[in-house]
Design a protein around this motif. Sequence first.
Motif, PDB file in Angstrom:
ATOM      1  N   PRO A 199       0.839  -1.203   0.000  1.00 17.06           N
ATOM      2  CA  PRO A 199       0.000   0.000   0.000  1.00 17.06           C
ATOM      3  C   PRO A 199       0.877   1.259   0.000  1.00 17.06           C
ATOM      4  O   PRO A 199       1.932   1.284   0.626  1.00 17.06           O
ATOM      5  CB  PRO A 199      -0.791  -0.129   1.307  1.00 17.06           C
ATOM      6  CG  PRO A 199      -0.867  -1.599   1.549  1.00 17.06           C
ATOM      7  CD  PRO A 199       0.447  -2.147   1.059  1.00 17.06           C
ATOM      8  N   VAL A 200       0.412   2.293  -0.694  1.00 14.89           N
ATOM      9  CA  VAL A 200       1.254   3.475  -0.913  1.00 14.89           C
ATOM     10  C   VAL A 200       1.328   4.345   0.351  1.00 14.89           C
ATOM     11  O   VAL A 200       0.409   4.345   1.181  1.00 14.89           O
ATOM     12  CB  VAL A 200       0.748   4.308  -2.106  1.00 14.89           C
ATOM     13  CG1 VAL A 200       0.716   3.442  -3.358  1.00 14.89           C
ATOM     14  CG2 VAL A 200      -0.623   4.912  -1.820  1.00 14.89           C
ATOM     15  N   THR A 201       2.438   5.081   0.482  1.00 22.11           N
ATOM     16  CA  THR A 201       2.670   5.898   1.686  1.00 22.11           C
ATOM     17  C   THR A 201       3.288   7.252   1.333  1.00 22.11           C
ATOM     18  O   THR A 201       4.206   7.715   1.994  1.00 22.11           O
ATOM     19  CB  THR A 201       3.594   5.165   2.682  1.00 22.11           C
ATOM     20  OG1 THR A 201       4.803   4.798   2.001  1.00 22.11           O
ATOM     21  CG2 THR A 201       2.947   3.912   3.235  1.00 22.11           C
ATOM     22  N   GLY A 202       2.780   7.882   0.263  1.00 18.84           N
ATOM     23  CA  GLY A 202       3.332   9.178  -0.129  1.00 18.84           C
ATOM     24  C   GLY A 202       2.671  10.325   0.607  1.00 18.84           C
ATOM     25  O   GLY A 202       1.974  10.138   1.603  1.00 18.84           O
ATOM     26  N   GLY A 203       2.867  11.525   0.092  1.00 18.55           N
ATOM     27  CA  GLY A 203       2.235  12.726   0.645  1.00 18.55           C
ATOM     28  C   GLY A 203       2.991  13.291   1.821  1.00 18.55           C
ATOM     29  O   GLY A 203       3.956  12.745   2.278  1.00 18.55           O
ATOM     30  N   LEU A 213      14.378  10.184   5.366  1.00 15.94           N
ATOM     31  CA  LEU A 213      13.398   9.381   4.646  1.00 15.94           C
ATOM     32  C   LEU A 213      13.903   9.173   3.231  1.00 15.94           C
ATOM     33  O   LEU A 213      14.602  10.013   2.692  1.00 15.94           O
ATOM     34  CB  LEU A 213      12.083  10.137   4.503  1.00 15.94           C
ATOM     35  CG  LEU A 213      11.065  10.185   5.606  1.00 15.94           C
ATOM     36  CD1 LEU A 213       9.832  10.903   5.070  1.00 15.94           C
ATOM     37  CD2 LEU A 213      10.703   8.788   6.060  1.00 15.94           C
ATOM     38  N   SER A 214      13.494   8.064   2.648  1.00 15.56           N
ATOM     39  CA  SER A 214      13.747   7.880   1.236  1.00 15.56           C
ATOM     40  C   SER A 214      12.406   7.634   0.571  1.00 15.56           C
ATOM     41  O   SER A 214      11.627   6.804   1.029  1.00 15.56           O
ATOM     42  CB  SER A 214      14.683   6.688   1.038  1.00 15.56           C
ATOM     43  OG  SER A 214      15.370   6.855  -0.159  1.00 15.56           O
ATOM     44  N   LEU A 215      12.119   8.408  -0.469  1.00 14.55           N
ATOM     45  CA  LEU A 215      10.838   8.268  -1.165  1.00 14.55           C
ATOM     46  C   LEU A 215      11.056   7.642  -2.531  1.00 14.55           C
ATOM     47  O   LEU A 215      11.793   8.167  -3.361  1.00 14.55           O
ATOM     48  CB  LEU A 215      10.199   9.649  -1.343  1.00 14.55           C
ATOM     49  CG  LEU A 215       9.145   9.994  -0.326  1.00 14.55           C
ATOM     50  CD1 LEU A 215       9.074  11.478  -0.121  1.00 14.55           C
ATOM     51  CD2 LEU A 215       7.793   9.455  -0.769  1.00 14.55           C
ATOM     52  N   GLU A 216      10.416   6.499  -2.727  1.00  9.05           N
ATOM     53  CA  GLU A 216      10.489   5.790  -4.007  1.00  9.05           C
ATOM     54  C   GLU A 216       9.152   5.971  -4.710  1.00  9.05           C
ATOM     55  O   GLU A 216       8.121   6.109  -4.061  1.00  9.05           O
ATOM     56  CB  GLU A 216      10.741   4.309  -3.688  1.00  9.05           C
ATOM     57  CG  GLU A 216      10.722   3.376  -4.866  1.00  9.05           C
ATOM     58  CD  GLU A 216      11.039   1.928  -4.431  1.00  9.05           C
ATOM     59  OE1 GLU A 216      11.702   1.739  -3.385  1.00  9.05           O
ATOM     60  OE2 GLU A 216      10.610   1.007  -5.141  1.00  9.05           O
ATOM     61  N   PRO A 253       1.380   6.379  -6.347  1.00 10.31           N
ATOM     62  CA  PRO A 253       2.307   5.297  -5.968  1.00 10.31           C
ATOM     63  C   PRO A 253       3.683   5.793  -5.506  1.00 10.31           C
ATOM     64  O   PRO A 253       4.656   5.768  -6.250  1.00 10.31           O
ATOM     65  CB  PRO A 253       2.400   4.442  -7.241  1.00 10.31           C
ATOM     66  CG  PRO A 253       2.070   5.369  -8.361  1.00 10.31           C
ATOM     67  CD  PRO A 253       1.158   6.434  -7.802  1.00 10.31           C
ATOM     68  N   PHE A 254       3.704   6.235  -4.240  1.00 12.48           N
ATOM     69  CA  PHE A 254       4.947   6.605  -3.557  1.00 12.48           C
ATOM     70  C   PHE A 254       5.089   5.708  -2.328  1.00 12.48           C
ATOM     71  O   PHE A 254       4.084   5.327  -1.715  1.00 12.48           O
ATOM     72  CB  PHE A 254       4.883   8.052  -3.050  1.00 12.48           C
ATOM     73  CG  PHE A 254       5.014   9.097  -4.117  1.00 12.48           C
ATOM     74  CD1 PHE A 254       6.257   9.571  -4.501  1.00 12.48           C
ATOM     75  CD2 PHE A 254       3.888   9.628  -4.715  1.00 12.48           C
ATOM     76  CE1 PHE A 254       6.377  10.554  -5.473  1.00 12.48           C
ATOM     77  CE2 PHE A 254       3.999  10.620  -5.690  1.00 12.48           C
ATOM     78  CZ  PHE A 254       5.238  11.075  -6.070  1.00 12.48           C
ATOM     79  N   TRP A 255       6.332   5.414  -1.958  1.00 10.91           N
ATOM     80  CA  TRP A 255       6.586   4.634  -0.739  1.00 10.91           C
ATOM     81  C   TRP A 255       7.723   5.277   0.028  1.00 10.91           C
ATOM     82  O   TRP A 255       8.761   5.621  -0.548  1.00 10.91           O
ATOM     83  CB  TRP A 255       6.952   3.191  -1.087  1.00 10.91           C
ATOM     84  CG  TRP A 255       5.869   2.501  -1.838  1.00 10.91           C
ATOM     85  CD1 TRP A 255       4.804   1.836  -1.307  1.00 10.91           C
ATOM     86  CD2 TRP A 255       5.711   2.433  -3.260  1.00 10.91           C
ATOM     87  NE1 TRP A 255       3.997   1.361  -2.311  1.00 10.91           N
ATOM     88  CE2 TRP A 255       4.525   1.716  -3.515  1.00 10.91           C
ATOM     89  CE3 TRP A 255       6.452   2.927  -4.354  1.00 10.91           C
ATOM     90  CZ2 TRP A 255       4.078   1.472  -4.818  1.00 10.91           C
ATOM     91  CZ3 TRP A 255       5.999   2.677  -5.634  1.00 10.91           C
ATOM     92  CH2 TRP A 255       4.827   1.955  -5.859  1.00 10.91           C
ATOM     93  N   LYS A 256       7.525   5.411   1.340  1.00 13.70           N
ATOM     94  CA  LYS A 256       8.556   6.003   2.200  1.00 13.70           C
ATOM     95  C   LYS A 256       9.288   4.905   2.960  1.00 13.70           C
ATOM     96  O   LYS A 256       8.668   4.007   3.520  1.00 13.70           O
ATOM     97  CB  LYS A 256       7.912   6.918   3.245  1.00 13.70           C
ATOM     98  CG  LYS A 256       7.290   8.183   2.711  1.00 13.70           C
ATOM     99  CD  LYS A 256       6.876   9.089   3.874  1.00 13.70           C
ATOM    100  CE  LYS A 256       6.129  10.310   3.370  1.00 13.70           C
ATOM    101  NZ  LYS A 256       4.690  10.256   3.679  1.00 13.70           N
TER     102      LYS A 256
END
Lengths: 87, 148
Positions: free
Chosen positions: A83-87, B47-50, B120-123
């Motif tokens: 599941p995505v975790t951006g923002g 943090l690293s954002l992919e 679709p981002f992941w930290k």
Amino acid sequence: MSAPVKLLYFAWLRARVGQVEEEVPLPAEVHDVAGLLDWLRGRGPNYAEALRDLSVIRVAVNQNYVGNEHPVHPGDEIAIFPPVTGG
Amino acid sequence: MIRVQREDFDTGKELERLSAGDHTIGGVASFVGLVRDLGGPDQVSALSLEHYPGMTEKKLAEIEAEANRRWPLSASLVIHRYGRLEPGDRIVLVATASPHREAALAACHFLIDWLKTDAPFWKSEETPEGERWVEACAEDDAATRRWR
């Protein structure tokens, strides 16, 4: 021989599978997302471990979020990720 | 407009540019997301954002188009960064301009809620023990459901 599918992995799924992306021929018996995930789990312990809990896995086919019953076809770009975790 | 970039952005300049030249705009609303230092024993140093290049831009454009369908916006902007970010760094800017404040404020809120659960981002967090992936939180899903 039909076109392969392109598989992409992101975040911890990429780390557990051990690949960023791969192209694989779609087995004749795989018709949908659920079938694909089942087949992938049989490809090795890294896949089995990464794809163990489907409640924390999301799939996009050709860059659209889809459910388990969504069909997959040769040539598709199929991304598998948490599941995505951006923002 | 959608931008996905590694570089930082200048919030003031971006907001000025959004309304420049259009005197029918009565208000600009904005949200800036920052990397938060959670403190405690975790010692998250960065943090690293992919993200998923291609799908990220596609989803953000869809979200922006939906905001424009729901509210009468004169202009809108989403900038989302990726790569390594430290506490205090800017992650995301959402800005909306409209003749009236209600539309600008509501659309801005909608955009940030929606992008948190759809883009679709992941930290991952850097900790002394190594990389730790951030888990999605139920509150974010609930925030997005409000707008459905």
